[in-house]
Write a protein that holds these residues in place. Structure first.
Motif, PDB file in Angstrom:
ATOM      1  N   TRP A  82       2.408  16.600   1.196  1.00 58.17           N
ATOM      2  CA  TRP A  82       3.017  15.262   1.488  1.00 58.17           C
ATOM      3  C   TRP A  82       2.294  14.073   1.665  1.00 58.17           C
ATOM      4  O   TRP A  82       2.187  12.832   1.458  1.00 58.17           O
ATOM      5  CB  TRP A  82       4.153  15.251   2.411  1.00 58.17           C
ATOM      6  N   ARG A  83       1.249  14.451   2.690  1.00 53.81           N
ATOM      7  CA  ARG A  83       0.450  13.447   3.234  1.00 53.81           C
ATOM      8  C   ARG A  83      -0.652  13.150   2.437  1.00 53.81           C
ATOM      9  O   ARG A  83      -1.477  12.243   2.612  1.00 53.81           O
ATOM     10  CB  ARG A  83      -0.194  13.470   4.550  1.00 53.81           C
ATOM     11  N   SER A  84      -1.113  14.000   1.413  1.00 50.94           N
ATOM     12  CA  SER A  84      -2.049  13.733   0.405  1.00 50.94           C
ATOM     13  C   SER A  84      -1.615  12.704  -0.652  1.00 50.94           C
ATOM     14  O   SER A  84      -2.412  12.174  -1.605  1.00 50.94           O
ATOM     15  CB  SER A  84      -2.492  15.184  -0.552  1.00 50.94           C
ATOM     16  N   MET A  85      -0.448  12.253  -0.646  1.00 49.80           N
ATOM     17  CA  MET A  85       0.080  11.123  -1.402  1.00 49.80           C
ATOM     18  C   MET A  85       0.531   9.841  -0.851  1.00 49.80           C
ATOM     19  O   MET A  85       1.010   9.928   0.292  1.00 49.80           O
ATOM     20  CB  MET A  85       1.291  11.846  -2.229  1.00 49.80           C
ATOM     21  N   SER A  86       0.503   8.860  -1.215  1.00 46.80           N
ATOM     22  CA  SER A  86       0.885   7.599  -0.901  1.00 46.80           C
ATOM     23  C   SER A  86       1.523   6.676  -2.087  1.00 46.80           C
ATOM     24  O   SER A  86       1.265   6.562  -3.256  1.00 46.80           O
ATOM     25  CB  SER A  86       0.045   6.779  -0.204  1.00 46.80           C
ATOM     26  N   PRO A  87       2.875   6.083  -1.575  1.00 48.43           N
ATOM     27  CA  PRO A  87       3.248   4.892  -2.434  1.00 48.43           C
ATOM     28  C   PRO A  87       2.159   4.068  -3.174  1.00 48.43           C
ATOM     29  O   PRO A  87       2.320   3.224  -4.074  1.00 48.43           O
ATOM     30  CB  PRO A  87       4.408   4.270  -1.671  1.00 48.43           C
ATOM     31  N   ASP A  88       1.301   3.663  -2.058  1.00 41.68           N
ATOM     32  CA  ASP A  88       0.215   2.889  -2.564  1.00 41.68           C
ATOM     33  C   ASP A  88      -1.105   3.565  -3.092  1.00 41.68           C
ATOM     34  O   ASP A  88      -2.075   2.937  -2.886  1.00 41.68           O
ATOM     35  CB  ASP A  88      -0.160   1.660  -1.552  1.00 41.68           C
ATOM     36  N   GLY A  89      -0.954   4.743  -3.280  1.00 43.42           N
ATOM     37  CA  GLY A  89      -2.200   5.559  -3.696  1.00 43.42           C
ATOM     38  C   GLY A  89      -2.598   5.609  -5.040  1.00 43.42           C
ATOM     39  O   GLY A  89      -2.120   4.692  -5.746  1.00 43.42           O
ATOM     40  N   GLY A  90      -3.593   6.419  -5.379  1.00 43.73           N
ATOM     41  CA  GLY A  90      -3.890   6.568  -6.728  1.00 43.73           C
ATOM     42  C   GLY A  90      -5.294   5.884  -7.077  1.00 43.73           C
ATOM     43  O   GLY A  90      -5.865   4.851  -6.137  1.00 43.73           O
ATOM     44  N   GLY A  91      -5.838   6.115  -8.227  1.00 45.74           N
ATOM     45  CA  GLY A  91      -7.286   5.719  -8.872  1.00 45.74           C
ATOM     46  C   GLY A  91      -8.016   6.343  -8.046  1.00 45.74           C
ATOM     47  O   GLY A  91      -8.428   7.280  -7.701  1.00 45.74           O
TER      48      GLY A  91
END
Length: 203
Positions: A82-91
């Motif tokens: 869960w913490r490996s993801m963020s709504p502002d993540g990616g790229g």
């Protein structure tokens, strides 16, 4: 004893890449079931008084403790996912991890290709990880509930490739799920914080 940790964002925060319905089932049913099962298994066991990582250490590879290990490790893995993801993540990666990836894996495109290949080709249920070990980063996969730190590797981020992580949204299209994870969700701030913690611990 052990509790279901709150998500670091709202259940609909990762849409459209992961739906609120998937989070509701994955977090609210699958993840919660591991917590409930572990508490049931340890209700009369001294292991129930220990931190989760210590439970994992003490049951890893121990005959007769496999069910305890699997549930404890799956709680830990899901908390980390869960913490490996963020709504502002990616790229592309940022911070010190960006340099380590360049040194040990290759370009941002090389990393995305290698991570996607590892996650997509892992047979059956498991996890794809970026880990730190021996002053380098590398991509590994683990099967079922396995955790990298039992192999001397420090997890920096992970992607859940059990079918329940993506089937409602992507059906059997695991590659599309992994692509969305890398392009839109992966939390490089979390990964860099994990790297900083392990480097401080050995300095």
């Amino acid at each position: 004893m052990f509790t279901l940790k709150p998500l670091p964002y709202a259940q609909d925060a990762l849409e459209p890449h992961i739906s609120a319905e998937t989070i509701s089932y994955h977090y609210g049913k699958h993840h919660k079931a591991y917590v409930d099962k572990l508490n049931d298994l340890l209700k009369d066991d001294a292991l129930g008084d220990l931190p989760l990582e210590e439970v994992i250490h003490r049951t890893h590879g121990v005959d007769g403790k496999e069910t305890i290990y699997n549930n404890a490790a799956q709680i830990w893995n899901h908390d980390f996912f869960w913490r490996s993801m963020s709504p502002d993540g990616g790229g592309e990666a940022s911070g010190e991890i960006k340099k380590l990836i360049a040194d040990h894996i290759g370009s941002p495109e090389d990393f995305q290709t290698a991570f996607a290949e590892a996650a997509t080709k892992h047979f059956g249920s498991g996890w794809a990880w970026l880990v730190y070990a021996d002053n380098a980063v590398r991509i590994v996969t683990t099967h079922d509930a396995e955790v990298p730190f039992e192999k001397g590797q420090t997890p920096l981020l992970c992607c859940d490739v059990w079918e329940h992580a993506y089937y409602l949204d992507y059906q059997n299209r695991r590659p599309d799920f992994v692509k969305a994870f890398l392009k839109h969700l992966v939390n490089w701030d979390f990964a860099n914080a994990n790297l900083e913690t392990v480097k401080e611990a050995v300095s």
